[in-house]
Scaffold this motif. Structure first.
Motif, mmCIF file in Angstrom:
data_model
loop_
_atom_site.group_PDB
_atom_site.id
_atom_site.type_symbol
_atom_site.label_atom_id
_atom_site.label_comp_id
_atom_site.label_asym_id
_atom_site.label_seq_id
_atom_site.Cartn_x
_atom_site.Cartn_y
_atom_site.Cartn_z
ATOM 1 N N CYS A 155 0.823 -1.227 0.000
ATOM 2 C CA CYS A 155 0.000 0.000 0.000
ATOM 3 C C CYS A 155 0.850 1.268 0.000
ATOM 4 O O CYS A 155 1.797 1.388 0.775
ATOM 5 N N ILE A 156 0.490 2.220 -0.870
ATOM 6 C CA ILE A 156 1.207 3.497 -0.907
ATOM 7 C C ILE A 156 0.353 4.612 -0.299
ATOM 8 O O ILE A 156 0.643 5.794 -0.482
ATOM 9 N N CYS A 209 -2.672 5.913 -0.867
ATOM 10 C CA CYS A 209 -3.240 6.930 -1.756
ATOM 11 C C CYS A 209 -4.663 7.293 -1.341
ATOM 12 O O CYS A 209 -5.172 8.347 -1.705
ATOM 13 N N GLY A 210 -5.329 6.391 -0.639
ATOM 14 C CA GLY A 210 -6.690 6.673 -0.156
ATOM 15 C C GLY A 210 -7.780 6.353 -1.167
ATOM 16 O O GLY A 210 -8.965 6.529 -0.871
ATOM 17 N N CYS A 232 -9.001 3.587 -2.167
ATOM 18 C CA CYS A 232 -9.940 2.535 -1.738
ATOM 19 C C CYS A 232 -10.977 3.091 -0.758
ATOM 20 O O CYS A 232 -12.110 2.607 -0.714
ATOM 21 N N ILE A 283 -8.466 -0.514 3.457
ATOM 22 C CA ILE A 283 -7.095 -0.920 3.802
ATOM 23 C C ILE A 283 -6.915 -0.880 5.321
ATOM 24 O O ILE A 283 -6.204 -1.713 5.900
ATOM 25 N N CYS A 287 -7.422 0.203 -6.672
ATOM 26 C CA CYS A 287 -6.100 0.234 -6.040
ATOM 27 C C CYS A 287 -4.983 0.250 -7.099
ATOM 28 O O CYS A 287 -4.936 -0.619 -7.966
ATOM 29 N N PRO A 288 -4.075 1.220 -7.026
ATOM 30 C CA PRO A 288 -2.994 1.280 -8.024
ATOM 31 C C PRO A 288 -2.012 0.129 -7.892
ATOM 32 O O PRO A 288 -1.181 -0.073 -8.775
HETATM 33 S S1 SF4 Z 1 -6.104 2.053 -2.949
HETATM 34 FE FE1 SF4 Z 1 -4.449 0.558 -2.587
HETATM 35 S S2 SF4 Z 1 -2.609 1.792 -2.381
HETATM 36 FE FE2 SF4 Z 1 -4.323 3.195 -2.156
HETATM 37 S S3 SF4 Z 1 -4.694 3.288 0.074
HETATM 38 FE FE3 SF4 Z 1 -6.027 1.702 -0.714
HETATM 39 S S4 SF4 Z 1 -4.847 -0.197 -0.539
HETATM 40 FE FE4 SF4 Z 1 -3.419 1.498 -0.310
#
Ligand code: SF4
Length: 484
Positions: free
Chosen positions: A313-314, A316-317, A319, A342, A373-374
């Motif tokens: 996970c980076i 990014c928010g 999700c 997440i 999710c990227p």
């Molecule tokens: S979309 Fe993926 S990378 Fe971004 S916060 Fe959620 S789990 Fe983490």
């Protein structure tokens, strides 16, 4: 560590659902969703998918050799003149930061937004030592004044209306009421500018720690990361051990994914790099640089093949913005630092499933989180694994209570054959009469009452589908086949 209120998920979720101001604020998540979609469309879906694949490969490589890359990061930070501390848990991390503050006779600490520092609860620790910690990201500053936890990974004060912020500033800073957001931001800017100038220590997070150069990378929109890392004489950066990436060149994969997924931007206003303290021939920068790398349960996630992927996970928010549950219950319902889908994986993994067992169930398993999710993190799969963990005893012994076990046994008998199933349908049609209203059951009796506490339960049809199907079925055709 900040207080863990994960066991209050249900009452806090209900509170948010019934609060019109919060519901209106959560409606703003659609701006993030739209921004992300437009940014990806502009980037090109095919190219986007290639970047995602490459990012996954890099993360996979990193996690497979995490010890190697952390060692490389540490060596290169020290080579650049910095200090590195590996903290097993938040206590160790806090003790180290407190020690640095004490050794440098620090009175004021300016902080740039960092989820790991929230996880550590370092602001409370500093305050207890008589040191003033000041959040400098506008959203974080607002929630610090309100004495609340962040609501969203990238928008900590998402739940606050401008009227609430104005009232907060009026009450705490003594400024006049304002209805203009720019004016409110100007008030915070003025107060924070003075804090920046007098701070003896700056704390930042690290979106990425580059192993090959010993560089930490901060991605912000307000420039406060750069100010916090370069103005005071001491800079302390904190990062989870999973934030290391092997090479500087890997940023060209991660940055486009992060900024577009988070805010729909091609690039954020500031991407700041810090490699050790100020060199002897440099005019600006801190005299000392410390990097605290936190484990706090991440090793356990790394060791679990089913949860390891959550470390990709980076933050990014995206999700959170896509999740139909987060979009209604908001961030505080999750009861700890990491909200949303997440968070429902990370929190039980870090604080323990028994303490946070409601969170993996706070999902419809629709898969929207995985879709956006990227890093393609399969959050629904991990939620199912954690649900299973929550329902299993220590040695895999089922902890289902006797009533639940009885109900399940009865259900198995009922659906085990057509005769029993038909008879059960007829009995249910009769028994449901006093509980029904229109097409729905008002409430089921215990132990099934949970089903009707907050949703409609359809009545058992008076005429079951099988009888209706039999009545509808056409008589067999008298014509034969073509015979060819
Ligand atoms: S979309 Fe993926 S990378 Fe971004 S916060 Fe959620 S789990 Fe983490």
């Amino acid at each position: 560590m900040p207080s863990i209120r994960t066991k209050e998920f249900t009452p806090r979720a209900s509170e948010a659902i019934n609060n019109p101001t919060i519901q209106e604020s959560l409606g703003r998540l659609s701006n993030f969703r739209q921004g992300r979609e437009e940014a990806i469309a502009e980037f090109g879906q095919e190219r986007w998918d290639e970047y995602k694949k490459r990012a996954q490969e890099i993360k996979h490589e990193t996690m497979e050799h995490l010890d190697h890359y952390l060692d490389m990061l540490s060596t290169n930070v020290e080579r650049a003149g910095g200090h590195v501390f590996f903290a097993h848990d938040v206590q160790e991390a806090n003790d180290y930061v407190a020690g640095v503050a004490q050794a440098n006779n620090v009175k004021t600490v300016i902080k740039s937004k960092s989820m790991v520092s929230e996880e550590m609860g370092i602001a409370d620790v500093l305050e207890s030592m008589g040191i003033e910690p000041v959040e400098t990201d506008l959203g974080e500053y607002i929630i610090q004044l309100a004495k609340e936890a962040p609501y969203h990974i990238i928008a900590p004060a998402l739940h606050k209306s401008k009227e609430e912020v104005s009232e907060l500033f009026e009450r705490i800073l003594g400024t006049p009421a304002q209805s203009d957001i720019t004016a409110l931001a100007a008030i915070a800017r003025k107060v924070l500018r003075e804090k920046f100038l007098k701070a003896d220590m700056g704390m930042t997070g690290a979106n990425f720690g580059v192993a090959e150069t010993g560089t930490i990378v901060m991605v912000t929109n307000e420039g406060n990361g750069r100010m916090s890392s370069s103005l005071p004489k001491v800079h302390v950066a904190t990062m989870g051990m999973e934030r290391v990436i092997p090479r500087l060149a890997d940023l060209s994969t991660f940055l486009p994914l992060l900024t577009r997924s988070a805010t729909g931007q091609r690039i954020t206003s500031y991407v700041s790099f810090a490699t050790g303290p100020r060199r002897s021939d440099e005019e600006d920068g801190p005299e000392a640089f410390h990097l605290v790398i936190l484990d706090n349960g991440r090793s356990n996630m790394l060791a679990d093949p089913q949860l390891r992927e959550a470390l990709y996970c980076i933050r990014c928010g995206a999700c959170l913005n896509a999740c139909p549950v987060y979009s209604k219950v908001g961030g505080h319902a999750y009861g700890w630092v990491y909200p949303g889908p997440i968070g429902a994986v990370v929190t039980p993994s870090l604080v323990g499933v028994p303490i946070a067992k409601d969170l993996p169930f706070a999902s419809t398993l629709c898969g929207a989180c995985r879709e956006v999710c990227p890093l393609n993190i399969d959050i629904p799969r991990m939620l199912l694994k954690l649900r299973s963990d929550a329902n299993e005893g220590p040695k895999g012994t089922r902890k289902a209570n006797r009533v639940e076990a009885m109900v399940m046994r009865g259900w198995r008998m009922t659906v085990g054959g057509p005769r029993m199933f038909t008879m059960a349908g007829k009995v249910a049609t009769l028994l449901q009469w006093p509980l029904s209203r229109n097409r729905f059951l008002r409430r089921l009796p215990p132990p099934l009452s949970g089903w009707t506490r907050s949703r409609d339960f359809p009545k058992v049809a008076a005429k079951p589908f099988r009888s209706r199907w039999a009545a509808m079925a056409l008589p067999p055709s008298k014509e034969g086949s073509d015979g060819d």
